[in-house]
Scaffold this active site. Structure first.
Site, PDB file in Angstrom:
ATOM      1  N   PRO A   1       0.841  -1.197   0.000  1.00 18.55           N
ATOM      2  CA  PRO A   1       0.000   0.000   0.000  1.00 18.55           C
ATOM      3  C   PRO A   1       0.878   1.249   0.000  1.00 18.55           C
ATOM      4  O   PRO A   1       1.964   1.259   0.579  1.00 18.55           O
ATOM      5  CB  PRO A   1      -0.790  -0.118   1.307  1.00 18.55           C
ATOM      6  CG  PRO A   1       0.040  -1.000   2.182  1.00 18.55           C
ATOM      7  CD  PRO A   1       0.772  -1.943   1.265  1.00 18.55           C
ATOM      8  N   LYS A   2       0.425   2.272  -0.664  1.00 21.14           N
ATOM      9  CA  LYS A   2       1.137   3.554  -0.674  1.00 21.14           C
ATOM     10  C   LYS A   2       0.611   4.369   0.511  1.00 21.14           C
ATOM     11  O   LYS A   2      -0.367   5.117   0.383  1.00 21.14           O
ATOM     12  CB  LYS A   2       0.928   4.280  -2.002  1.00 21.14           C
ATOM     13  CG  LYS A   2       1.799   5.511  -2.180  1.00 21.14           C
ATOM     14  CD  LYS A   2       1.636   6.072  -3.595  1.00 21.14           C
ATOM     15  CE  LYS A   2       2.511   7.301  -3.796  1.00 21.14           C
ATOM     16  NZ  LYS A   2       2.090   8.431  -2.947  1.00 21.14           N
TER      17      LYS A   2
END
Length: 579
Positions: free
Chosen positions: A121-122
């Site tokens: 995930p960013k």
């Protein structure tokens, strides 16, 4: 070949946005003004820990500047450097790279040309470099420009999420994200909630309260000088005490898998806000070769934006059946949640006057309830303030525009649409298209002129054939049988009026203010509205038309005696109200 295709895709995406129709002088003015605004946001964020604008809007503003550069090749200056004013002076031992942000098609091409891929995930926070020597934290450095950053060591030492001593006595340079902790955060539902700004703001302070320090989490997304292979690197991070690295770094073989992880992290609860996913190769160059620019071994695939930065192309004013004026912003089309948005309502004339939005301004749009576009805020005002012609609110109200005349086109048509609609006479097959056709062929001038059209006259209207004429005649015949209560609604009588058995059109017209006040549930204000409606000359004229047309609920000896032909006042948008 792959890189050529990628560039082609990006170029085609940029070309989909039309270029502004400006002379070079206007382009230079607009570009300089927006560049100055972006530079102000950069300074506030990097030097003062203040996120003045949402990350997605900031990205779109920079993309717009880049688009203008392409539109006016050679006429505009350089883009403002995001970190030109950063005050950081502490050098990163290994440069912090950026990320190219790709759309789905380009992500698929990128994945197909590589192996040993992983997805994370960013996390939406602020980047940090942590330097450990013999397992002890020596430095914490903000991202800055990727080469140098601010010394965050003192603040890092206050954060429970950052271990002061690793579980193993070893040297390590770690790169990660400091984020604002959230409980059960679902990105699709909750959006960014300003999480990045909160984390940046706390890290800009000289000291933190215990609860503030505990609210900051750490996600280590890379170990540049760690083990060469990703599985060994993740296991080693877990031994050092960074469990999230392994939990949130997953192997990847295809675009379809990337879609699944991206959707999962987008729609299920997480302890942080995120704005997309990062796809990276497990094997990459040694940290000493990293540079402060987007690398070839990692890319970002962002989530659909929760907000869009839209250029206002025009301001229109819709005038409704009751005379209410609703400003509408016509926008250069933007996409939100796979919907094309080209207009947004401001609700009221007062709202537009307070915001003073003009063509050329740029506004933030989001979807309310994932369906209705709404204005969030004005992001930037064009330096050239275009003139906007506004309707006079004194000319439009509940008793104006009963006939077609200059300035009354919108309200009159709104009256027609209401009259035939579900809350009016509910005439099957009669709607805005019907009225547009009759108006375009100049067949109606007053609200009830259609009652006088027979089948032969209807067939002579361009766009109406014999079958359609018969359908309209049948619908118009139904109108003649509608009860008085329904006709009153259709004509726009004040709401809340419930007829009693003895009520007919004539008695309603003859009723005085005092008699209205004696009716149950009628307030003084509503009594004034009812008196003004039933005594209005245009309403009286409509009553005579309905009697003459044989409408059943308007036929009575009393009505015939009371409703005498009267000289109507010259028609205007305001009408003539009896006080």
């Amino acid at each position: 070949m792959k890189s050529v295709l990628l560039l082609l895709l990006l170029s085609q995406a940029a070309q989909a946005i039309p270029c502004p129709d400006w002379p070079d002088s206007r382009a230079k003015t607009e570009f300089a003004a927006l560049s100055q605004q972006v530079a102000h946001w950069d300074d506030a964020y990097h030097n003062h820990g203040q996120a003045l604008v949402a990350d997605t809007l900031y990205d779109q503003a920079r993309e717009r500047l880049q688009h203008w550069q392409q539109c006016f090749a050679g006429a505009l200056g350089h883009l403002p450097e995001p970190l030109a004013g950063s005050s950081g002076k502490l050098a990163h031992p290994i440069a912090q790279t950026g990320l190219r942000k790709l759309h789905e098609a380009a992500v698929g091409e990128w994945i197909a040309s590589r192996d040993d891929l992983w997805i994370q995930p960013k996390v939406d926070g602020v980047a940090v470099t942590l330097v450990y020597r013999a397992g002890v934290l020596q430095q914490a450095i903000s991202r800055g420009d990727g080469r140098q950053g601010q010394d965050w060591t003192a603040r890092a030492q206050q954060l429970p999420a950052i271990p002061m001593r690793l579980k193993e006595s070893r040297d390590a340079v770690l790169q990660g994200e400091l984020y604002w902790r959230l409980d059960g955060h679902v990105q699709r539902r909750d959006g960014g909630v300003g999480a990045r700004g909160k984390a940046a703001g706390l890290m800009a302070r000289q000291s933190l309260q215990a609860d503030e320090a505990a609210a900051i989490g750490l996600f280590v997304w890379d170990w540049p000088d760690g083990p060469a292979q990703m599985p060994e690197r993740l296991q080693a991070l877990q031994r050092l005490g960074f469990d999230d690295a392994q939990a949130y770094t997953q192997p990847l073989e295809s675009l379809e898998e990337a879609r699944r992880w991206r959707q999962r992290w987008f729609t299920t609860p997480q302890p942080f806000a995120s704005d997309g996913v990062v796809v990276r190769q497990g094997t990459r160059p040694a940290g000493a070769r990293w540079q402060a620019e987007a690398p070839h071994w990692a890319i970002a695939w962002k989530y659909p934006p929760e907000q869009a930065l839209a250029v206002v192309q025009a301001v229109q004013f819709n005038i409704g059946r009751s005379g209410r004026i609703t400003p509408i912003l016509r926008l250069q089309t933007v996409e939100l949640d796979e919907r094309q948005i080209s207009r947004v309502s401001l609700g009221s004339l007062a709202a537009w006057e307070a915001l003073d939005i003009r063509p050329g301004d740029q506004v933030a749009i989001r979807l309310a309830g994932l369906t209705i576009p709404r204005l969030d805020q004005v992001i930037w005002r064009s330096p050239e303030r275009a003139a906007v012609q506004t309707p006079d609110p004194a000319q439009y109200h509940a008793l104006s525009c009963w006939r077609l005349s200059a300035g009354c086109e919108q309200q009159f048509q709104a009256r027609l649409n209401w009259l035939s609609g579900k809350r009016g006479l509910n005439l099957p097959g009669v709607g805005p298209g019907t009225w547009n056709t009759l108006l375009a062929n100049q067949r109606i001038d007053g609200l009830l002129d259609w009652l006088e059209l027979d089948a032969q006259q209807l067939q002579q209207v361009s766009g109406i054939g014999p079958r359609r004429a018969t359908q309209l005649q049948q619908a118009f015949a139904l109108a003649r049988q509608r009860p008085l209560q329904q006709w009153l609604q259709a004509l726009g009588a004040p709401s809340g009026l419930t007829l009693q058995a003895q009520d007919d059109w004539a008695t309603l017209q003859a009723r005085s203010r005092a008699e209205w006040l004696q009716r149950p549930g009628i307030s003084r204000q509503r009594a004034e509205q009812l008196l003004a409606f039933f005594s209005h000359p245009e309403v009286a004229h409509l009553g005579r038309q309905l009697m003459a047309a044989g409408v059943a609920s308007f036929q009575s000896s009393t009505a015939a005696a009371l409703i005498q032909p009267a000289q109507l006042a010259p028609h205007s948008a305001t009408g003539n109200d009896r006080q």
